[in-house]
Design a protein around this motif. Structure first.
Motif, PDB file in Angstrom:
ATOM      1  N   SER B 189       0.847  -1.196   0.000  1.00  0.00           N
ATOM      2  CA  SER B 189       0.000   0.000   0.000  1.00  0.00           C
ATOM      3  C   SER B 189       0.876   1.236   0.000  1.00  0.00           C
ATOM      4  O   SER B 189       2.067   1.174   0.315  1.00  0.00           O
ATOM      5  N   GLN B 190       0.263   2.362  -0.393  1.00  0.00           N
ATOM      6  CA  GLN B 190       0.951   3.649  -0.307  1.00  0.00           C
ATOM      7  C   GLN B 190       0.280   4.475   0.781  1.00  0.00           C
ATOM      8  O   GLN B 190      -0.949   4.636   0.785  1.00  0.00           O
ATOM      9  N   LEU B 191       1.073   5.002   1.683  1.00  0.00           N
ATOM     10  CA  LEU B 191       0.543   5.817   2.776  1.00  0.00           C
ATOM     11  C   LEU B 191       1.089   7.235   2.671  1.00  0.00           C
ATOM     12  O   LEU B 191       2.272   7.425   2.352  1.00  0.00           O
ATOM     13  N   LEU B 192       0.199   8.192   2.942  1.00  0.00           N
ATOM     14  CA  LEU B 192       0.644   9.594   2.983  1.00  0.00           C
ATOM     15  C   LEU B 192       1.115   9.868   4.407  1.00  0.00           C
ATOM     16  O   LEU B 192       0.333   9.732   5.353  1.00  0.00           O
ATOM     17  N   VAL B 193       2.379  10.199   4.571  1.00  0.00           N
ATOM     18  CA  VAL B 193       2.930  10.310   5.916  1.00  0.00           C
ATOM     19  C   VAL B 193       3.523  11.701   6.148  1.00  0.00           C
ATOM     20  O   VAL B 193       4.341  12.192   5.361  1.00  0.00           O
ATOM     21  N   ASP B 194       3.091  12.301   7.237  1.00  0.00           N
ATOM     22  CA  ASP B 194       3.602  13.605   7.662  1.00  0.00           C
ATOM     23  C   ASP B 194       5.029  13.401   8.177  1.00  0.00           C
ATOM     24  O   ASP B 194       5.267  12.591   9.069  1.00  0.00           O
ATOM     25  N   LEU B 195       5.979  14.146   7.615  1.00  0.00           N
ATOM     26  CA  LEU B 195       7.380  13.947   8.001  1.00  0.00           C
ATOM     27  C   LEU B 195       7.683  14.450   9.412  1.00  0.00           C
ATOM     28  O   LEU B 195       8.769  14.225   9.934  1.00  0.00           O
ATOM     29  N   SER B 196       6.677  15.138  10.021  1.00  0.00           N
ATOM     30  CA  SER B 196       6.920  15.556  11.409  1.00  0.00           C
ATOM     31  C   SER B 196       6.178  14.662  12.402  1.00  0.00           C
ATOM     32  O   SER B 196       6.035  15.009  13.567  1.00  0.00           O
ATOM     33  N   SER B 197       5.730  13.485  11.936  1.00  0.00           N
ATOM     34  CA  SER B 197       5.005  12.560  12.823  1.00  0.00           C
ATOM     35  C   SER B 197       5.880  12.088  13.980  1.00  0.00           C
ATOM     36  O   SER B 197       7.076  11.876  13.798  1.00  0.00           O
TER      37      SER B 197
END
Ligand SMILES: Cc1cc2nc3c(=O)[nH]c(=O)nc-3n(C[C@H](O)[C@H](O)[C@H](O)COP(=O)(O)OP(=O)(O)OC[C@H]3O[C@@H](n4cnc5c(N)ncnc54)[C@H](O)[C@@H]3O)c2cc1C
Lengths: 358, 384
Positions: B189-197
């Motif tokens: 799958s492709q996930l949209l991930v916040d780089l400040s998570s």
């Protein structure tokens, strides 16, 4: 005896041990930020390896130019970040030729680029030298800087030895991050200079070209080995990438580049030992091959490494960046190909194959 | 395989003239540090000015802030930007690929949330595909998403993540279902991930020329809510493959070293160049012209709704090798000892191209992998 290359294998072995034990990844990496590596220079100098090919009577370690070239080749394979070529084959050699004292520490040399402006004028007290010179390796860290300087009318050619503290130095680096500085000279010397034969300039150029050929030969061989090792370790699609035909092609081409460069470099270094001027064809041909190989082999090695080769955290760049830098030193575009070409023209059609087979 | 000749329409030529005017005003030669194509740095202000002209996310639908323009229109804008070496780093990835895949595969909510700020050049994206053990063989990624309340927990390491240290989000290709029957293309799958998570750590990896840009991104129990699964769960492989198609075949794959030729001409203005230089320029310029024609045709095919995956791979394979050849030809002609700290732009570009050039044929799919894509395509479709 049919062997052409008769350097004592023990020399190669000792040099390999020495450079392998001093030039580890961290040291080569650290030398770039520091601009100097005492941890490599000190033991190599201690062992007398910085003076091979210079006569013992003049303070050298003895041995031939072929021996010195072989040591340089090994140094190139380990990306040794020190002015070894300068001290033993170029700057140090100039001191010896001019019968000037050989300094104890590193000796660098003005390589002589087309935009250098150094000139000398005889004065009542000695010699006035002024002008600028470019791309001087480790100028600031050397004991002395050797330069070949013509007088204003170009009647006389001087070897001049100056101390870094007596010149103005502008820092600059080559593609490998090694110091290649610009120096401004404006001094009046009462010693440390001597007139030399005008052929010394030509000899220095040939020696310079040979020195880079040897360094490149070493680096190419090491790069080929590194690539072979990496592609045997790295797996994609369930097998080592070295098993894919496309990658094998890079490995083979890289190994060919390394092999032909090493072989011709060594042949040239044998001929050069008798008389560099007489070895002009061999040096030029070997240098041309080294330049071409550096351009192609870095391409194959990087391609086979993928992204891993593009970081400073992995050793490939110690070799590839030096190859990219060295191929431009003592070599302008077409310079050595032209020498070989002129030879071909001068021997003519009937002499062509004999030249190839010489 | 087909490359049908095409030309720009009058409205396309107008767009081209507009972009040229804009760049002549915004970036006159000598007023900015020219970059090597898409290796350009980040200049948020510049990206926002482009966005204000409608040139970021221009092919996206108007309702999400885009401009409903064509792939050819976008081609016209980016070829001008890249040939100028303009500072496009901030919006580049979002404009080239992320916006398109969100539009194509994303949910309505995702489109509404991400596309407008992308078109305003407010959101910068990175690409989270490669891992330490997965490069060319992307389907072998081992970053894992495990189901938890209301979302997913991500664990794994991405590597070579360009720009992660200064961008906002990245799209992570990961395994969301265990490997079954050895079919590795399933369960991704492709996930949209916040780089400040929280749980996400970014470690810089120095690039070959010493510059920052490369990163390792380590994810430990990074929570990603359900609504940030891009498109359909388990369809990651198909989506990712289609994303890669946007990465290939564009002007960014043959213009990286163009600035070197242009600067070569600039510094030699008024001096006779000689036969060897003319020869070098002739062969180089002819090929730029040829590649540009091919690349433009790929954009036309996209506008006709075709999927020119093979054609774009062919162009990238050719174009990136050419980018390296250009550099060699110049080096064989010009007397210089390349130095990264030279006072002259031409020399700095040459030094930078020597050091970063090997990556042209590696990034975005290696030459070897592209060759096998093209040769499989030739097998299926033939040469003509
Ligand atoms: C400048 C740069 C920026 C990048 N930015 C990003 C980024 O932002 N995000 C991201 O996810 N990735 C990024 N990458 C990574 C890039 O996508 C990978 O480098 C690329 O996919 C190749 O993978 P690899 O480096 O692991 O090489 P490998 O896959 O290990 O390949 C090494 C060599 O083996 C060859 N090889 C492998 N498999 C085969 C085969 N089946 N047949 C023939 N040859 C084969 C390759 O062609 C190559 O020559 C970047 C890379 C570079 C250089």
């Amino acid at each position: 005896m049919s062997d052409l290359f008769t350097v004592d294998p023990l020399l190669t072995e000792t040099a390999t041990d020495l450079f392998a034990s001093t030039c580890d990844f961290d040291e080569v990496q650290a030398s770039e930020a520091a601009g100097w590596s005492e941890a490599v220079w000190a033991p190599v100098n201690e062992a007398g390896f910085t003076r091979i090919g210079l006569p013992e009577s003049a303070g050298g370690s003895g041995g031939t130019l072929t021996d010195a070239a072989e040591v340089l080749r090994v140094a190139g394979a380990h990306a040794a970040p020190i002015p070894l070529a300068e001290t033993m084959m170029l700057g140090g050699w100039l001191a010896v030729v001019a019968e000037l004292p050989l300094p104890d520490g590193p000796v660098t040399v003005v390589p002589g680029t087309t935009n250098d402006t150094l000139v000398a004028t005889r004065s009542a007290n000695g010699l006035k030298v002024n002008g600028s010179a470019h791309r001087v390796p480790w100028a600031a860290r050397s004991d002395q800087i050797a330069a070949l300087v013509p007088d204003t009318d170009a009647n006389e050619l001087f070897v001049v030895m100056v101390k870094p503290e007596d010149v103005a130095i502008t820092p600059s680096t080559n593609l490998a991050g090694e110091p290649r500085e610009t120096i401004e000279i404006d001094v009046e010397l009462d010693g440390g200079f001597a007139v030399v034969d005008s052929s010394v300039a030509d000899q220095l150029r040939l020696r310079g070209a040979l020195s880079r050929t040897m360094l490149m030969a070493g680096a190419l061989e090491a790069m080929s080995a590194l690539t072979l090792g990496y592609t045997a370790e790295r797996s994609q699609f369930g097998r080592p990438i070295g098993r894919f035909q496309a990658v094998q092609q890079h490995l083979v081409w890289g190994a060919q580049d390394a092999a032909i460069t090493k072989m011709t470099a060594q042949v040239a270094s044998v001929h050069a030992a008798d008389d560099v001027l007489a070895a002009r064809f061999e040096i030029a041909a070997a240098r041309q091959i080294a330049n071409e190989s550096a351009a192609t082999a870095t391409r194959w090695a990087h391609q086979a490494h993928g992204a891993m080769g593009m970081t400073q955290e992995y050793a490939l760049h110690h070799l590839s960046r030096r190859l990219w830098a060295w191929r431009h030193e003592y070599s302008t575009p077409g310079e050595w190909a032209a020498v070989v070409g002129e030879h071909a023209v001068s021997v003519g059609a009937d002499g062509l194959y004999p030249l190839v087979a010489s | 395989m087909k490359f049908e000749p095409t030309q720009l329409t009058s409205s396309e030529l107008e767009l081209q003239a507009e972009v040229r005017d804009f760049l002549a005003t915004e970036l006159p030669p000598g007023t900015y540090e020219r970059a090597l194509g898409m290796g350009a740095g980040k200049d948020v202000e510049f990206s926002k000015k482009l966005a204000a002209r409608g040139w970021v996310g221009m092919a996206l639908p108007t309702q999400y802030g885009g401009h409903d323009r064509t792939a050819v229109d976008r081609f016209i804008v980016v070829e001008e930007l890249l040939s100028h070496g303009a500072p496009i780093g901030h919006h580049w990835v979002a404009d080239r690929q992320t916006g398109s895949i969100i539009n194509r595969f994303g949910t309505e909510a995702q489109r509404e949330r991400f596309l407008p700020p992308i078109c305003r050049a407010e959101l910068a994206f990175s690409i989270g595909m490669s891992e330490p053990d997965s490069g060319s063989d992307l389907a072998s990624v081992s970053t894992r998403a495990t189901k938890t309340d209301g979302g997913w927990l991500l664990n794994g390491t991405k590597v070579w993540t360009s720009g992660a240290h200064e961008n906002d989000w990245f799209v992570v290709l990961c395994r969301s279902a265990p490997l079954e029957d050895g079919n590795k293309h399933q369960g991704l799958s492709q996930l949209l991930v916040d780089l400040s998570s929280p749980g996400l750590e970014i470690n810089g990896i120095p690039f070959l020329d010493g510059s920052p840009g490369f990163n390792e991104v380590v994810m430990t129990d990074v929570f990603v809510p359900d609504e940030l699964v891009l498109g359909e769960l388990g369809m990651g492989w198909a989506q990712n493959t289609s994303e890669l198609a946007y990465e290939r075949g564009g002007p960014d794959r043959w213009l990286s070293t163009f600035g070197i030729i242009e600067e070569f001409l600039r510094i030699n203005e008024g001096t006779p160049l000689g036969a060897r230089a003319h020869e070098m320029l002739g062969s180089t310029v002819a090929r730029y012209w040829g590649l540009r024609n091919m690349s433009l045709t790929v954009a036309r095919m996209i506008d006709r709704g075709e999927a020119p995956a093979v054609e774009s791979s062919l162009v990238k394979e050719m174009g990136t090798r050419f980018e390296q050849d250009v550099l060699q030809k110049v080096l064989e002609l010009v007397e210089l000892e390349p130095s990264p700290d030279s006072a002259q732009l031409f020399e700095r570009l040459v030094a930078s191209a020597i050091l970063t050039g090997p990556s042209f044929t590696i990034r975005g799919g290696t030459t070897e992998i592209l060759r096998s894509v093209v040769s499989k395509g030739l097998g299926r479709r033939g040469v003509a």
